[in-house]
Design an enzyme around this catalytic site. Structure first.
Site, PDB file in Angstrom:
ATOM      1  N   VAL A   1      -6.758   7.450  -1.207  1.00 39.10           N
ATOM      2  CA  VAL A   1      -6.654   6.001  -1.050  1.00 39.10           C
ATOM      3  C   VAL A   1      -7.558   5.666   0.133  1.00 39.10           C
ATOM      4  O   VAL A   1      -7.293   6.063   1.260  1.00 39.10           O
ATOM      5  CB  VAL A   1      -5.207   5.553  -0.784  1.00 39.10           C
ATOM      6  CG1 VAL A   1      -5.134   4.033  -0.675  1.00 39.10           C
ATOM      7  CG2 VAL A   1      -4.282   6.053  -1.888  1.00 39.10           C
ATOM      8  N   SER A   2      -8.644   4.970  -0.135  1.00 48.24           N
ATOM      9  CA  SER A   2      -9.666   4.739   0.884  1.00 48.24           C
ATOM     10  C   SER A   2      -9.127   3.911   2.042  1.00 48.24           C
ATOM     11  O   SER A   2      -8.104   3.210   1.927  1.00 48.24           O
ATOM     12  CB  SER A   2     -10.870   4.032   0.273  1.00 48.24           C
ATOM     13  OG  SER A   2     -11.449   4.805  -0.743  1.00 48.24           O
ATOM     14  N   ALA A   3      -9.827   3.976   3.163  1.00 44.46           N
ATOM     15  CA  ALA A   3      -9.457   3.180   4.335  1.00 44.46           C
ATOM     16  C   ALA A   3      -9.486   1.696   3.971  1.00 44.46           C
ATOM     17  O   ALA A   3     -10.428   1.231   3.320  1.00 44.46           O
ATOM     18  CB  ALA A   3     -10.414   3.465   5.480  1.00 44.46           C
TER      19      ALA A   3
ATOM     20  N   GLN B   1     -12.285  -0.702   1.758  1.00 42.33           N
ATOM     21  CA  GLN B   1     -11.927  -1.422   0.535  1.00 42.33           C
ATOM     22  C   GLN B   1     -12.191  -2.914   0.686  1.00 42.33           C
ATOM     23  O   GLN B   1     -12.724  -3.556  -0.227  1.00 42.33           O
ATOM     24  CB  GLN B   1     -10.459  -1.166   0.197  1.00 42.33           C
ATOM     25  CG  GLN B   1     -10.196   0.274  -0.239  1.00 42.33           C
ATOM     26  CD  GLN B   1      -8.721   0.559  -0.451  1.00 42.33           C
ATOM     27  OE1 GLN B   1      -7.891   0.273   0.414  1.00 42.33           O
ATOM     28  NE2 GLN B   1      -8.392   1.132  -1.596  1.00 42.33           N
TER      29      GLN B   1
ATOM     30  N   ARG C   1       0.825  -1.214   0.000  1.00 41.15           N
ATOM     31  CA  ARG C   1       0.000   0.000   0.000  1.00 41.15           C
ATOM     32  C   ARG C   1       0.858   1.263   0.000  1.00 41.15           C
ATOM     33  O   ARG C   1       0.453   2.292  -0.551  1.00 41.15           O
ATOM     34  CB  ARG C   1      -0.934  -0.022   1.220  1.00 41.15           C
ATOM     35  CG  ARG C   1      -2.047   1.040   1.176  1.00 41.15           C
ATOM     36  CD  ARG C   1      -3.096   0.772   2.252  1.00 41.15           C
ATOM     37  NE  ARG C   1      -4.273   1.603   2.079  1.00 41.15           N
ATOM     38  CZ  ARG C   1      -4.606   2.635   2.850  1.00 41.15           C
ATOM     39  NH1 ARG C   1      -3.837   2.940   3.877  1.00 41.15           N
ATOM     40  NH2 ARG C   1      -5.685   3.349   2.611  1.00 41.15           N
TER      41      ARG C   1
END
Length: 415
Positions: free
Chosen positions: A79-81, A85, A46
């Site tokens: 960038v989503s949590a 996701q 990530r």
């Protein structure tokens, strides 16, 4: 001694350790059910999609990493949590060899999808923003996913040249479902989309059924709103300078002057007698209220208004509010135990009709408690906009540009 190389190796080792710890944390919280989704999170780096962000933030299951803001500081891309996701990937039910369209790019989620569909699968990720697209291409290549197709398009029209898709997953908040998404979905496919209904967003997993889409399940979520042709700005009615406002999801007339006067008038309080535990989710109550109330909005307030006692703390995140001309009522909660592990819902009303609408609001909370609290949740169906009323069953109908969204609440004992 190569200090730079040693430093890079130490950072990489720390990222690996934090990634493994995040996956275990997500597993302990029930963020995913399948081993495949867990393996994808354990595999994709990530940090490669959020350069410059602290590794502790990158590998926190609750943390969003903002990658672009507008001139007012509002997030345009992120960038989503990881937990969100994971939730949507579980809903999407990805399998080896599938063709997938992701609407709203960034790179990281596309890499997770690529892991889940395997080398025989096909992933297309699109975004309207050139900045986002360029970053996604770069980061996907650098992290080992050059096979992901990254395109700059306004997703309102989908990507017909690469359709049909077994799965379409939307990672931006959508107000409506354009026809292209349904048209480009395989007959037995799933469309997973964070859809906004009367100001509330839920991630729905829609399957085709005859002339409509039917939600197999839905989950609470929040996303950066859609841009381009699919964008839809909600009303913000200011009630006390910029400290207190009312967010309304459509363009219907609102009695702003009456509501401003109501805010500073004496308030009434109605207790519901309905309690919830400190960690018990009640987001279905919010959706129930949004669909049961005739006029609905979200009361929002800045810290100064909360400290001054103009409104209760529930307005910090958007208090669910019933509107009636120049009066309104909203829900808050009061602790019923010394250690604050249980709360009772209360309703505060303002304006000349406050007592009536607060009382009606409380009755809706009680109805939810009696009939829907432990039930199957809402049934959500999406019909094309041209569908006649006679072909749509009974329920709350929400009109949008391309669709008519029907929400009904079956009783727990009904099939």
């Amino acid at each position: 001694m190569n200090t730079l190389r040693d430093n890079d190796a130490a950072i990489s080792e720390r990222a690996d350790a934090l990634r493994a710890a995040m996956v275990e944390d997500m597993r302990s919280h029930g963020d995913f059910d399948s081993d495949q989704v867990g393996r994808a999170f354990a595999t994709v780096p990530r940090e490669g999609f959020a350069p410059g962000a602290p590794l502790e933030q990158v590998y926190n299951r609750d943390d969003v990493v903002i990658t672009k803001r507008d001139e007012n500081g509002l997030a345009l891309s992120s960038v989503s949590a990881p937990r969100i996701q994971a939730l949507m990937l579980e809903q999407t039910d990805l399998r080896l060899g599938m063709r997938v369209l992701e609407i709203g790019s960034g790179g990281y989620n596309a890499a997770l999808i690529a892991e889940l569909v395997g080398p025989d699968g096909e992933v297309t990720t699109v975004d309207i923003d050139e900045f986002v697209v360029d970053r996604a291409k770069e980061y996907l290549t650098e992290t080992g996913y050059p096979q992901v197709r990254v395109l700059q398009v306004d997703a309102e029209g989908g990507v017909p040249e690469h359709a049909p898709f077994d799965r379409i997953i939307v990672t931006a908040g959508a107000w409506d479902i354009p026809p292209a998404w349904t048209d480009q979905l395989a007959e037995d496919g799933l469309l997973v989309v964070p859809l906004r209904l009367r100001g509330l967003t839920r991630s729905f997993a829609f399957a085709r059924k005859e002339n409509r889409l039917v939600a197999a399940n839905y989950r609470l979520c929040g996303f950066v709103p859609m841009q381009g042709a699919g964008a839809n700005a909600e009303q913000l009615v200011l009630l006390h300078g910029e400290d207190v406002g009312l967010r309304v999801d459509d363009d219907r007339p609102v009695n702003a002057e009456g509501l401003r006067a109501a805010l500073t008038s004496p308030r009434v309080e109605h207790s519901s007698g309905v309690e919830v535990g400190g960690f018990e989710p009640f987001d279905d109550l919010d959706l129930w209220l949004a669909t049961a109330l005739d006029d609905f909005g979200l009361l929002v307030a800045k810290p100064a208004a909360l400290e001054a006692g103009l409104v209760e703390r529930s307005a910090r995140m958007g208090a669910k509010t019933a509107l009636a001309g120049g009066s309104f009522a909203y829900r808050a909660s009061q602790a019923t135990s010394e250690n604050r592990t249980a709360f009772e819902f209360v309703v505060y009303g303002h304006g000349p009709d406050a007592d009536r609408i607060a009382g009606e609001y409380v009755e809706l909370i009680r109805e939810w408690d009696r009939s829907h609290r432990r039930g199957p949740g809402a049934r959500v169906e999406v019909f094309p906009a041209a569908t006649p009323d006679a072909e749509i069953p009974e329920g709350r109908l929400i009109e949008k540009k391309h669709t008519r969204v029907l929400i009904s609440w079956p009783h727990p004992t009904s099939s």
